[in-house]
Structure formats: C-alpha cells, structure tokens
Design a protein around this motif. Structure first.
Motif, PDB file in Angstrom:
ATOM      1  N   SER A 130       0.923  -0.979   0.070  1.00  0.00           N
ATOM      2  CA  SER A 130       0.023  -0.086  -0.028  1.00  0.00           C
ATOM      3  C   SER A 130       0.771   1.356  -0.055  1.00  0.00           C
ATOM      4  N   LYS A 131       1.926   1.135   0.954  1.00  0.00           N
ATOM      5  CA  LYS A 131       2.594   2.345   0.959  1.00  0.00           C
ATOM      6  C   LYS A 131       3.601   2.462  -0.492  1.00  0.00           C
ATOM      7  N   LEU A 132       3.828   1.478  -1.250  1.00  0.00           N
ATOM      8  CA  LEU A 132       4.576   1.523  -2.576  1.00  0.00           C
ATOM      9  C   LEU A 132       3.778   2.229  -3.545  1.00  0.00           C
ATOM     10  N   LEU A 133       2.293   1.694  -3.337  1.00  0.00           N
ATOM     11  CA  LEU A 133       1.283   2.307  -4.398  1.00  0.00           C
ATOM     12  C   LEU A 133       1.101   3.675  -4.162  1.00  0.00           C
ATOM     13  N   ARG A 134       0.970   4.023  -3.007  1.00  0.00           N
ATOM     14  CA  ARG A 134       0.865   5.462  -2.690  1.00  0.00           C
ATOM     15  C   ARG A 134       2.016   6.221  -2.936  1.00  0.00           C
ATOM     16  N   SER A 135       3.158   5.668  -2.894  1.00  0.00           N
ATOM     17  CA  SER A 135       4.521   6.674  -3.129  1.00  0.00           C
ATOM     18  C   SER A 135       4.552   6.795  -4.795  1.00  0.00           C
ATOM     19  N   TYR A 136       4.092   5.459  -5.320  1.00  0.00           N
ATOM     20  CA  TYR A 136       3.913   5.576  -6.886  1.00  0.00           C
ATOM     21  C   TYR A 136       3.030   6.758  -7.436  1.00  0.00           C
ATOM     22  N   ALA A 137       1.957   6.799  -6.844  1.00  0.00           N
ATOM     23  CA  ALA A 137       0.872   7.662  -7.088  1.00  0.00           C
ATOM     24  C   ALA A 137       1.317   9.092  -6.861  1.00  0.00           C
ATOM     25  N   GLU A 138       1.801   9.137  -5.774  1.00  0.00           N
ATOM     26  CA  GLU A 138       2.368  10.699  -5.549  1.00  0.00           C
ATOM     27  C   GLU A 138       3.433  10.908  -6.585  1.00  0.00           C
ATOM     28  N   GLU A 139       4.203   9.976  -6.745  1.00  0.00           N
ATOM     29  CA  GLU A 139       5.315  10.689  -7.760  1.00  0.00           C
ATOM     30  C   GLU A 139       4.864  10.689  -9.141  1.00  0.00           C
TER      31      GLU A 139
END
Length: 232
Positions: A91-100
């Motif tokens: 979940s953290k990885l997906l959020r980071s990817y979305a923010e990027e």
C-alpha cells in the motif's frame, strides 16, 4: 516268595525305600514352585515395565503433540503478521508511486504552461497598441475614408496595414481577439460595466463594446469590457 536282604523282608525294604524317596520329591516340588513363582514375578515385573514404558511413550507423544500444536500456532501467527506487513508495504509503495506520478504530471503541466504562456506579459503590453490603432481607425468617418486627399488616404492605409499586421502576429502566437455587439454575455469572458435597457434587443447580450477582449490560446489575458442589454 519272601526275599530277605540284610535281615529285612521285601515289604520292609519297599517301605524303607519309600521313606527315603519322599523327602527328595518334596524338595523337587518346592524348587519347582519357587521357580514358577520367580517366573511369575519376572513376568509381572516385565508387564509392569512394559506398561510404564507405554505410559511414558504416551506422555512423550502427548508432550510432542502439544509442542507441535504450539509451534503450528506460532508459525500461523508469524505468517499472518508477515502478510499484514507485506500488504502495508504494498500500500505504501502504491501511494508513493501515485504521488510520484502526480508530481510528474503537475511538473509536466507547469512546464507546458510555462512554454505556452511565456509571452503573456509581452502580449498584454501590446494590447494597448492594438487598442490605439482601433480607436484611430474608429475615429475616421466613412466620408473621410472616401476623401481624395492623398495625405489622409495614405495615412489611413498605413494605420489599417499596421493594425492588420499586428493582428496577424497575434494570431501566430495564439492571441485571439473577441467581443462584439450581439454576442451572448459570459461572466468568464466579459466584464459588464453598465446595462442598456432596450425593448427590442435580446436580453443578456452585448449592446456596446467599450474595450475588446483577448485570449492567449484558451486563457483570458484581458476580459472584454461591455454593456449588456436588459429588459426595460
């Protein structure tokens, strides 16, 4: 016939021999009984030991089973914990990817806007020049346009050519002129300075243009100043 041995009869001899044999037979029976008891005791001891070993094996099996159950529970808890941690990391990885991706999209849009509207200030500075040319052309009356005076005619042609050249440059850089009498009033494009009561005019349309509006591509760089028609 009676046989005498050493002064004894056969009957006496048989009785005497039996008296000597009896003790030996009794002793044999006692030994046999003791042997049987010993064998029985050994058998009982062996059975007791076997029973004790069986109980000990059962206790060991039960203890191993309990230990195995506890280990299984611990492994299941660790697996659940690791799965929860994995989901959280995903979940953290997906959020980071979305923010990027959002940052990239915003940066790309900002770069494109900077390129597209880099001439905004320069365009605004030229709007006053365009307004002055429009006022100069508007001040010339139709009768004066048909004048035979060569000086006035050349001057008028020069102003018109200058105005057309400026509008051509505006068009090349995406600057569009808008705002004319009869257009529908739109608050995002027009500034209503006053109202014009009219029984014949169409309501909420432009009745007079004070200053024309300009757009740089799809962005308004100056709203048109107009008067709108209202019902009396």
């Amino acid at each position: 016939m009676t046989v005498v041995a050493r002064g004894l009869t056969v009957s006496e001899t048989y009785a005497k021999s039996n008296s000597f044999i009896a003790p030996s037979s009794v002793k044999f029976r006692l030994i046999q009984k003791q042997t049987l008891c010993t064998t029985n005791n050994k058998t009982d001891t062996t059975e007791t030991e076997k029973k004790a070993d069986t109980e000990k094996s059962q206790e060991t099996s039960n203890s191993d089973g309990e230990d195995g159950s506890e280990k299984s529970v611990d492994i299941a808890e660790k697996v659940s914990q690791l799965e929860a941690e994995l989901k959280e990391m995903q979940s953290k990885l997906l959020r980071s990817y979305a923010e990027e991706e959002n940052v990239r999209r915003i940066a790309k849009r900002d770069v494109e806007n900077a390129k597209a509207y880099a001439n905004t200030k320069f365009a605004k500075a030229l709007l006053d020049v365009a307004d002055n040319l429009d006022r100069g052309l508007g001040a010339v009356k139709d009768a004066q346009k048909e004048s035979e005076d060569p000086t006035l005619k050349v001057l008028l042609e020069g102003v018109e050519m200058t105005n057309k050249g400026l509008l051509k440059v505006f068009s090349e850089f995406g600057i569009q002129k808008y705002g004319a009498v009869g257009d529908v009033f739109e608050p995002t494009l027009h500034d209503a300075l006053f109202r014009i009561p009219s029984p014949e005019g169409k309501i909420n349309t432009i009745g007079q243009v004070v200053k024309t509006g300009y757009k740089l591509k799809d962005r308004v760089i100056r709203a048109a100043e107009v008067g709108i028609i209202v019902q009396e």
